[in-house]
Scaffold this motif. Sequence first.
Motif, mmCIF file in Angstrom:
data_model
loop_
_atom_site.group_PDB
_atom_site.id
_atom_site.type_symbol
_atom_site.label_atom_id
_atom_site.label_comp_id
_atom_site.label_asym_id
_atom_site.label_seq_id
_atom_site.Cartn_x
_atom_site.Cartn_y
_atom_site.Cartn_z
ATOM 1 N N PRO A 3 0.833 -1.206 0.000
ATOM 2 C CA PRO A 3 0.000 0.000 0.000
ATOM 3 C C PRO A 3 0.864 1.251 0.000
ATOM 4 O O PRO A 3 2.005 1.227 0.457
ATOM 5 C CB PRO A 3 -0.790 -0.122 1.309
ATOM 6 C CG PRO A 3 0.012 -1.034 2.167
ATOM 7 C CD PRO A 3 0.697 -1.989 1.244
ATOM 8 N N ILE A 4 0.318 2.321 -0.545
ATOM 9 C CA ILE A 4 1.043 3.580 -0.609
ATOM 10 C C ILE A 4 1.043 4.252 0.766
ATOM 11 O O ILE A 4 0.003 4.373 1.415
ATOM 12 C CB ILE A 4 0.420 4.520 -1.651
ATOM 13 C CG1 ILE A 4 0.561 3.923 -3.051
ATOM 14 C CG2 ILE A 4 1.078 5.901 -1.595
ATOM 15 C CD1 ILE A 4 1.986 3.710 -3.520
ATOM 16 N N HIS A 5 2.219 4.665 1.206
ATOM 17 C CA HIS A 5 2.369 5.410 2.448
ATOM 18 C C HIS A 5 2.356 6.903 2.095
ATOM 19 O O HIS A 5 3.371 7.473 1.687
ATOM 20 C CB HIS A 5 3.698 5.044 3.125
ATOM 21 C CG HIS A 5 3.754 3.630 3.615
ATOM 22 N ND1 HIS A 5 4.129 3.302 4.901
ATOM 23 C CD2 HIS A 5 3.486 2.451 3.004
ATOM 24 C CE1 HIS A 5 4.083 1.990 5.053
ATOM 25 N NE2 HIS A 5 3.706 1.452 3.918
ATOM 26 N N ASP A 6 1.213 7.522 2.239
ATOM 27 C CA ASP A 6 1.032 8.891 1.764
ATOM 28 C C ASP A 6 2.017 9.870 2.382
ATOM 29 O O ASP A 6 2.430 10.840 1.736
ATOM 30 C CB ASP A 6 -0.407 9.353 2.041
ATOM 31 C CG ASP A 6 -1.416 8.642 1.144
ATOM 32 O OD1 ASP A 6 -1.051 8.289 0.008
ATOM 33 O OD2 ASP A 6 -2.564 8.427 1.596
ATOM 34 N N ASN A 7 2.399 9.638 3.645
ATOM 35 C CA ASN A 7 3.271 10.605 4.296
ATOM 36 C C ASN A 7 4.730 10.489 3.855
ATOM 37 O O ASN A 7 5.567 11.296 4.253
ATOM 38 C CB ASN A 7 3.175 10.488 5.823
ATOM 39 C CG ASN A 7 3.495 9.109 6.327
ATOM 40 O OD1 ASN A 7 2.942 8.144 5.830
ATOM 41 N ND2 ASN A 7 4.370 9.007 7.310
ATOM 42 N N LYS A 9 5.411 10.640 0.583
ATOM 43 C CA LYS A 9 5.430 11.426 -0.651
ATOM 44 C C LYS A 9 6.106 12.770 -0.428
ATOM 45 O O LYS A 9 5.832 13.470 0.544
ATOM 46 C CB LYS A 9 4.005 11.645 -1.159
ATOM 47 C CG LYS A 9 3.950 12.302 -2.527
ATOM 48 C CD LYS A 9 2.522 12.377 -3.041
ATOM 49 C CE LYS A 9 2.489 12.986 -4.438
ATOM 50 N NZ LYS A 9 1.105 13.050 -4.978
ATOM 51 N N ARG A 32 8.222 4.484 -6.116
ATOM 52 C CA ARG A 32 6.790 4.213 -6.293
ATOM 53 C C ARG A 32 5.964 4.858 -5.183
ATOM 54 O O ARG A 32 4.800 5.242 -5.387
ATOM 55 C CB ARG A 32 6.547 2.695 -6.312
ATOM 56 C CG ARG A 32 5.156 2.275 -6.785
ATOM 57 C CD ARG A 32 4.993 0.759 -6.763
ATOM 58 N NE ARG A 32 4.888 0.250 -5.406
ATOM 59 C CZ ARG A 32 3.751 0.178 -4.711
ATOM 60 N NH1 ARG A 32 2.617 0.600 -5.251
ATOM 61 N NH2 ARG A 32 3.727 -0.307 -3.487
ATOM 62 N N GLN A 33 6.584 5.000 -4.012
ATOM 63 C CA GLN A 33 5.906 5.604 -2.869
ATOM 64 C C GLN A 33 5.900 7.131 -2.926
ATOM 65 O O GLN A 33 5.381 7.790 -2.031
ATOM 66 C CB GLN A 33 6.577 5.151 -1.569
ATOM 67 C CG GLN A 33 6.439 3.670 -1.258
ATOM 68 C CD GLN A 33 5.072 3.285 -0.732
ATOM 69 O OE1 GLN A 33 4.312 4.138 -0.255
ATOM 70 N NE2 GLN A 33 4.730 2.012 -0.804
ATOM 71 N N GLY A 34 6.492 7.711 -3.981
ATOM 72 C CA GLY A 34 6.526 9.168 -4.104
ATOM 73 C C GLY A 34 7.747 9.818 -3.507
ATOM 74 O O GLY A 34 7.805 11.045 -3.354
ATOM 75 N N ASP A 254 8.890 4.993 7.775
ATOM 76 C CA ASP A 254 7.630 5.702 7.965
ATOM 77 C C ASP A 254 7.438 6.054 9.431
ATOM 78 O O ASP A 254 7.243 5.174 10.277
ATOM 79 C CB ASP A 254 6.471 4.829 7.474
ATOM 80 C CG ASP A 254 5.161 5.595 7.383
ATOM 81 O OD1 ASP A 254 4.955 6.528 8.190
ATOM 82 O OD2 ASP A 254 4.340 5.249 6.522
ATOM 83 N N GLU A 256 4.971 7.254 10.998
ATOM 84 C CA GLU A 256 3.690 6.851 11.586
ATOM 85 C C GLU A 256 3.690 5.390 12.015
ATOM 86 O O GLU A 256 2.944 4.999 12.907
ATOM 87 C CB GLU A 256 2.558 7.106 10.581
ATOM 88 C CG GLU A 256 2.251 8.584 10.372
ATOM 89 C CD GLU A 256 1.009 8.794 9.518
ATOM 90 O OE1 GLU A 256 0.371 7.786 9.145
ATOM 91 O OE2 GLU A 256 0.696 9.953 9.216
#
Length: 278
Positions: A3-7, A9, A32-34, A254, A256
């Motif tokens: 899954p993408i870890h938005d934080n 990016k 890929r995660q930004g 990450d 979080e």
Amino acid sequence: MFPIHDNLKGKTAVITGGSGVLCSEMARELGRQGVSVAILNRTAEKGVSIAEEINGAGGKAIAVAADVLDRSSLEKAKETVLEAFGHIDILINGAGGNHPDAITAVETYNEGPSEKSFFDMDETGFSQVFATNFTGTFLTSQVFGDELLKQEHPVIINISSMSSYSPMTKVPAYSAAKAAINNFTMWMSVHFAETGLRVNAIAPGFFLTTQNRDLLLNKDGGLTSRSQKILAATPMKRFGDAKDLLGALLWLVDEEYSGFVTGVTVPVDGGFMAYSGV
């Protein structure tokens, strides 16, 4: 697919040894995660294809020349990364490896004529292996550390090894250097804890890479006797795939997910460390 870890990016990661089998997979996933990715190798050409792949998939990446044992080279690389991306949030110290002069041909010493033993190893080769794996991690962390401290949730990930816990036969310099990585990871984690910089390590189990392929596979592709020993001691009965490291990587970078985790070395080994042999 993870899954993408938005934080993540918008963050920037620097990866030394970034064109290697394991670290290139890390680079692709972070892209890929930004995450903007700087792939560092002794020659920039080694990382170009990885950077192009990341860019072609919609990410941002550059290939940069840097020698982890040359401070001025690392300083120039840092300037290049900052010019391209403006900041640095993540450092992965992936540069390392072994050298034929620091390897014995036999697992245990036998008196009398034999193949290369402990007494035949070259001091220069031994020092080179230790420097590449340990001193390179120290220098790179020192050069990029001041930029990391400017960010809110900076992270250093060191790359350790199964040999750091219990030294593998034939590779004393590599084993000693990786044991030092574990210790240095703990030291740095304490030193920087109050700044918010977290320092952890990943210890891969046995993965097929360019560097160890000749040790693990015969010319016909069959398993060497060393490989057979490894798989017999790995409860999952297989070598790791580079993608097997990505879950641990994403967890550790990450904030979080692992904001209270620092100073640990995480084995990703198919159960190798847990198995007593019986």
